[in-house]
Design an enzyme around this catalytic site. Structure first.
Site, PDB file in Angstrom:
ATOM      1  N   CYS A 272       0.217 -12.321  39.057  1.00  0.00           N
ATOM      2  CA  CYS A 272      -0.791 -11.414  39.622  1.00  0.00           C
ATOM      3  C   CYS A 272      -1.516 -11.874  40.882  1.00  0.00           C
ATOM      4  CB  CYS A 272      -1.792 -11.060  38.548  1.00  0.00           C
ATOM      5  SG  CYS A 272      -1.012 -10.035  37.273  1.00  0.00           S
ATOM      6  N   ARG A 342       6.635 -16.374  36.161  1.00  0.00           N
ATOM      7  CA  ARG A 342       6.576 -15.510  37.344  1.00  0.00           C
ATOM      8  C   ARG A 342       5.753 -16.174  38.459  1.00  0.00           C
ATOM      9  NH1 ARG A 342       4.986  -9.890  34.522  1.00  0.00           N
ATOM     10  NH2 ARG A 342       3.746 -11.314  33.263  1.00  0.00           N
TER      11      ARG A 342
HETATM   12  P1  NAD Z   1       5.084  -6.947  31.943  1.00  0.00           P
HETATM   13  O1  NAD Z   1       6.167  -6.824  32.941  1.00  0.00           O
HETATM   14  O2  NAD Z   1       5.025  -8.123  31.027  1.00  0.00           O
HETATM   15  O3  NAD Z   1       5.110  -5.646  30.994  1.00  0.00           O
HETATM   16  C1  NAD Z   1       5.237  -4.349  31.466  1.00  0.00           C
HETATM   17  C2  NAD Z   1       6.119  -3.552  30.485  1.00  0.00           C
HETATM   18  O4  NAD Z   1       6.107  -2.172  30.870  1.00  0.00           O
HETATM   19  C3  NAD Z   1       7.583  -3.980  30.484  1.00  0.00           C
HETATM   20  O5  NAD Z   1       7.956  -4.392  29.177  1.00  0.00           O
HETATM   21  C4  NAD Z   1       8.345  -2.717  30.937  1.00  0.00           C
HETATM   22  O6  NAD Z   1       9.588  -2.539  30.271  1.00  0.00           O
HETATM   23  C5  NAD Z   1       7.377  -1.623  30.545  1.00  0.00           C
HETATM   24  N1  NAD Z   1       7.583  -0.377  31.283  1.00  0.00           N
HETATM   25  C6  NAD Z   1       7.738  -0.203  32.619  1.00  0.00           C
HETATM   26  N2  NAD Z   1       7.876   1.094  32.904  1.00  0.00           N
HETATM   27  C7  NAD Z   1       7.810   1.774  31.738  1.00  0.00           C
HETATM   28  C8  NAD Z   1       7.867   3.147  31.391  1.00  0.00           C
HETATM   29  N3  NAD Z   1       8.021   4.091  32.323  1.00  0.00           N
HETATM   30  N4  NAD Z   1       7.773   3.485  30.090  1.00  0.00           N
HETATM   31  C9  NAD Z   1       7.629   2.542  29.143  1.00  0.00           C
HETATM   32  N5  NAD Z   1       7.533   1.218  29.410  1.00  0.00           N
HETATM   33  C10 NAD Z   1       7.634   0.837  30.695  1.00  0.00           C
HETATM   34  O7  NAD Z   1       3.724  -6.796  32.755  1.00  0.00           O
HETATM   35  P2  NAD Z   1       2.283  -7.409  32.361  1.00  0.00           P
HETATM   36  O8  NAD Z   1       2.203  -8.830  32.740  1.00  0.00           O
HETATM   37  O9  NAD Z   1       1.941  -6.989  30.978  1.00  0.00           O
HETATM   38  O10 NAD Z   1       1.365  -6.625  33.408  1.00  0.00           O
HETATM   39  C11 NAD Z   1       1.074  -5.252  33.240  1.00  0.00           C
HETATM   40  C12 NAD Z   1      -0.050  -4.888  34.170  1.00  0.00           C
HETATM   41  O11 NAD Z   1      -1.233  -5.603  33.813  1.00  0.00           O
HETATM   42  C13 NAD Z   1       0.193  -5.207  35.646  1.00  0.00           C
HETATM   43  O12 NAD Z   1      -0.391  -4.207  36.429  1.00  0.00           O
HETATM   44  C14 NAD Z   1      -0.552  -6.510  35.841  1.00  0.00           C
HETATM   45  O13 NAD Z   1      -0.990  -6.658  37.168  1.00  0.00           O
HETATM   46  C15 NAD Z   1      -1.730  -6.352  34.922  1.00  0.00           C
HETATM   47  N6  NAD Z   1      -2.305  -7.600  34.422  1.00  0.00           N
HETATM   48  C16 NAD Z   1      -1.505  -8.625  33.989  1.00  0.00           C
HETATM   49  C17 NAD Z   1      -2.076  -9.782  33.453  1.00  0.00           C
HETATM   50  C18 NAD Z   1      -1.233 -10.938  32.958  1.00  0.00           C
HETATM   51  O14 NAD Z   1      -1.803 -11.948  32.596  1.00  0.00           O
HETATM   52  N7  NAD Z   1       0.081 -10.850  32.925  1.00  0.00           N
HETATM   53  C19 NAD Z   1      -3.463  -9.871  33.326  1.00  0.00           C
HETATM   54  C20 NAD Z   1      -4.247  -8.811  33.754  1.00  0.00           C
HETATM   55  C21 NAD Z   1      -3.648  -7.677  34.292  1.00  0.00           C
HETATM   56  C1  UGA Z   2      -5.403 -14.668  36.305  1.00  0.00           C
HETATM   57  C2  UGA Z   2      -6.900 -14.445  36.120  1.00  0.00           C
HETATM   58  O1  UGA Z   2      -7.524 -15.692  35.742  1.00  0.00           O
HETATM   59  C3  UGA Z   2      -7.170 -13.402  35.034  1.00  0.00           C
HETATM   60  O2  UGA Z   2      -8.571 -13.138  34.943  1.00  0.00           O
HETATM   61  C4  UGA Z   2      -6.425 -12.124  35.399  1.00  0.00           C
HETATM   62  O3  UGA Z   2      -6.585 -11.149  34.378  1.00  0.00           O
HETATM   63  C5  UGA Z   2      -4.953 -12.420  35.579  1.00  0.00           C
HETATM   64  O4  UGA Z   2      -4.796 -13.429  36.603  1.00  0.00           O
HETATM   65  C6  UGA Z   2      -4.162 -11.248  36.020  1.00  0.00           C
HETATM   66  O5  UGA Z   2      -4.688 -10.313  36.587  1.00  0.00           O
HETATM   67  O6  UGA Z   2      -2.949 -11.336  35.812  1.00  0.00           O
HETATM   68  P1  UGA Z   2      -3.504 -16.017  35.023  1.00  0.00           P
HETATM   69  O7  UGA Z   2      -2.726 -15.804  36.280  1.00  0.00           O
HETATM   70  O8  UGA Z   2      -2.882 -15.679  33.739  1.00  0.00           O
HETATM   71  O9  UGA Z   2      -4.889 -15.196  35.092  1.00  0.00           O
HETATM   72  O10 UGA Z   2      -3.928 -17.565  34.923  1.00  0.00           O
HETATM   73  P2  UGA Z   2      -5.039 -18.439  35.694  1.00  0.00           P
HETATM   74  O11 UGA Z   2      -5.670 -19.318  34.704  1.00  0.00           O
HETATM   75  O12 UGA Z   2      -5.926 -17.610  36.515  1.00  0.00           O
HETATM   76  O13 UGA Z   2      -4.155 -19.356  36.625  1.00  0.00           O
HETATM   77  C7  UGA Z   2      -3.462 -18.823  37.752  1.00  0.00           C
HETATM   78  C8  UGA Z   2      -2.833 -19.951  38.544  1.00  0.00           C
HETATM   79  O14 UGA Z   2      -3.830 -20.695  39.237  1.00  0.00           O
HETATM   80  C9  UGA Z   2      -2.065 -20.946  37.685  1.00  0.00           C
HETATM   81  O15 UGA Z   2      -0.878 -21.324  38.336  1.00  0.00           O
HETATM   82  C10 UGA Z   2      -3.025 -22.111  37.582  1.00  0.00           C
HETATM   83  O16 UGA Z   2      -2.371 -23.325  37.364  1.00  0.00           O
HETATM   84  C11 UGA Z   2      -3.687 -22.070  38.940  1.00  0.00           C
HETATM   85  N1  UGA Z   2      -5.029 -22.688  38.966  1.00  0.00           N
HETATM   86  C12 UGA Z   2      -6.041 -22.141  38.252  1.00  0.00           C
HETATM   87  C13 UGA Z   2      -5.236 -23.823  39.728  1.00  0.00           C
HETATM   88  O17 UGA Z   2      -4.317 -24.324  40.392  1.00  0.00           O
HETATM   89  N2  UGA Z   2      -6.488 -24.391  39.747  1.00  0.00           N
HETATM   90  C14 UGA Z   2      -7.524 -23.858  39.036  1.00  0.00           C
HETATM   91  O18 UGA Z   2      -8.640 -24.417  39.109  1.00  0.00           O
HETATM   92  C15 UGA Z   2      -7.287 -22.719  38.277  1.00  0.00           C
END
Ligand code: NAD
Ligand code: UGA
Length: 466
Positions: A272, A342
């Site tokens: 992200c 990722r």
């Molecule tokens: P992900 O890729 O792990 O999961 C998304 C899922 O959606 C996949 O399994 C995919 O097959 C499914 N999908 C896609 N299109 C579809 C459709 N039309 N119908 C049904 N299923 C469908 O993604 P994620 O990491 O869970 O992220 C989802 C969203 O949340 C993103 O916008 C991301 O930016 C946000 N987000 C992610 C994190 C994180 O830590 N990974 C944290 C906060 C926010």
């Molecule tokens: C981050 C945010 O922390 C979440 O609040 C948010 O929901 C999420 O992105 C998202 O939108 O996907 P995440 O990417 O899962 O969460 O993990 P983090 O703990 O934020 O770490 C991100 C990266 O920064 C990692 O590679 C970590 O090693 C690195 N990092 C983090 C550093 O190098 N130094 C730090 O002090 C903190």
């Protein structure tokens, strides 16, 4: 008025959809939660003993509700039709083609969900944006939902997710805040009532739709900026004899700065940070704000620089050549306690070491060999999305895998620590040292082994920012 929600459907069984819905089901036994996905393998894994994602505490939460009020299924239309509230939690990756390629968010999957909801719904539903989206996406979602087959009506809410991987369950149990943006107070209240089952009301923030959408991109931009800022200072520390961890501790005591998220590293990864900042950059450009765009873009550039700097330092330190030298790679996940790779810094460090013709022996406690090979092949693909024969051979001939950190380092010229897994600190360093080539170089991209006295044990130890 709106009846309390009794049936939820979440589209997208990923890192966000799976854990967040498992938590809602766990805390709200009176609500039936269905998580749906087009990926049948993923759904099968959610229904198996080995969940598709590794996350401490997740198994227990899933097992407490699965088969009761928590279901994972590919029957998308039925689940949407039955639900009072539909979460959209699909992936929103960076666009790789066409207008905005490399920056804008690809909203194809979100739009497809909205169209599906419009087509199969009846009656009234609340649609919740859980995915991270560009500000004003709700406008498009509302327009798509206004063309419905069965005269269904909708309210749209924005409820971005702030959990971090590796601590998802803690973060969901005790969030700093839950953000809900919307227009109709009754719909906002319906979602507030769900979270209020376990989150104190003072932490349930409600805003207008656009503030909520933009706050998510802003939060990630600020967090990533802290990492790039301390990483920028780490380069200056290496040049001057300052120690970045001491600097971080010194500035972190200032209550206005705070101590968290100041850990210098080989670079941030994860699905992200980069995607969301690039999306913010794209939005700024779109709205005619090039200076604002350039400001935020620098956070990503600094991160790229940090990864390159790490490899350059390795090569220079190892007498300007790593060609044909075995290097033990400790960790491939983008941070500890997750199997997610990722945008992991490891991918880019390994790529650059392979281009130097080093022989890599990779170990990660949670990431599969298959995933690592996929990531390495993908990073070497060219414009046509194909990997050349030469690059495939480079990987085949230079990458092997180990089933422990010790095995990865046996007979190696160097170790590179790229993920801060706790188990790395417990390795048998005397045994590792005895099998390594001398000087036995350790390049610690996480400063994880900094306090373990490796120099006294004979290693030539290099960390970040000192
Ligand atoms: P992900 O890729 O792990 O999961 C998304 C899922 O959606 C996949 O399994 C995919 O097959 C499914 N999908 C896609 N299109 C579809 C459709 N039309 N119908 C049904 N299923 C469908 O993604 P994620 O990491 O869970 O992220 C989802 C969203 O949340 C993103 O916008 C991301 O930016 C946000 N987000 C992610 C994190 C994180 O830590 N990974 C944290 C906060 C926010
Ligand atoms: C981050 C945010 O922390 C979440 O609040 C948010 O929901 C999420 O992105 C998202 O939108 O996907 P995440 O990417 O899962 O969460 O993990 P983090 O703990 O934020 O770490 C991100 C990266 O920064 C990692 O590679 C970590 O090693 C690195 N990092 C983090 C550093 O190098 N130094 C730090 O002090 C903190």
């Amino acid at each position: 008025t709106i009846d309390p929600v009794s049936k939820i459907c979440c589209i997208g069984a990923g890192y966000v959809g799976g854990p967040t819905m498992a938590m809602i089901a766990h805390k709200c036994p009176h609500i039936d939660v269905k998580v749906v996905d087009i990926n049948a393998d993923r759904i099968a894994q959610w229904n198996s003993d080995r969940l598709p994602i590794y996350e401490p505490g997740l198994d227990e939460i899933v097992h407490s509700s699965r088969g009761k009020n928590l279901t994972f299924t590919t029957e998308i239309d039925q689940a949407i039709r039955a639900a009072d509230m539909v979460f959209i939690s699909v992936n929103t990756p960076t666009k790789t083609f066409g207008v905005g390629a490399g920056r804008a968010a690809n909203l194809e999957f979100v739009e497809k969900c909205a169209r599906r909801i419009a087509e199969v719904s009846e009656g009234h539903k609340i649609v919740v944006e859980k995915s991270t989206l560009p500000v004003r996406t709700a406008e498009a979602v509302k327009r798509i939902l206004s063309n419905t087959a069965n005269n269904a009506t909708f309210d749209v809410l924005s409820n971005p997710e702030f959990l971090a991987e590796g601590t998802a369950i803690e973060d969901l149990l005790e969030p700093d805040r839950v953000l809900i943006g919307g227009e109709r107070p009754e719909s906002i209240e319906a979602l507030v009532d769900i979270y209020a089952n376990w989150v104190p009301r003072a932490r349930l923030l409600t805003t207008n739709l656009w503030s909520s959408e933009l706050s998510k991109l802003t939060a990630n931009a600020f967090l990533a900026q802290r990492v790039s800022s301390i990483n920028a200072i780490s380069a200056l520390c290496e040049a001057t004899g300052a120690d970045v961890d001491e600097v971080a501790a010194a500035i972190g005591t200032d209550s206005r700065i705070g101590p968290k998220f100041l850990k210098a590293s080989v670079g941030f990864g994860g699905s992200c940070f980069q995607k969301d900042i690039l999306n913010l950059v794209y939005l700024c450009e779109y709205f005619g704000l090039p200076e604002v765009a350039a400001y935020w873009e620098q956070v990503v550039r600094m991160n790229d620089h940090q990864k390159q700097r790490f490899v350059t330092r390795m090569v220079r330190t190892m007498f300007n050549t790593v060609s044909d030298k075995k290097i033990g790679i400790w960790g491939f996940a983008f941070k500890k306690d997750t199997n997610d790779t990722r945008e992991s810094a490891s991918i880019y460090v390994c790529r650059d070491l392979l281009l130097e013709k080093a022989r890599l022996c990779i170990y990660d406690p949670q990431v599969s060999e298959h995933q690592i090979l996929n990531d390495l092949e993908y990073v070497f693909t060219e414009g046509d999305n194909k990997i050349s024969e030469a690059k495939r051979e480079l990987i085949e001939q230079h990458v092997t895998f180990a089933s422990s950190a010790q095995e990865a380092s046996s007979d190696a010229h160097a170790i590179a620590i790229l993920t801060e897994w706790d188990e790395f600190a417990d390795a048998d360093f005397e045994a590792i040292y005895s099998t390594m080539k001398k000087p036995a170089f350790v390049f610690d991209g996480r400063n994880r082994l900094k306090d373990l006295g490796l120099k006294a044990k004979g290693f030539e130890y290099h960390g970040i920012g000192f």
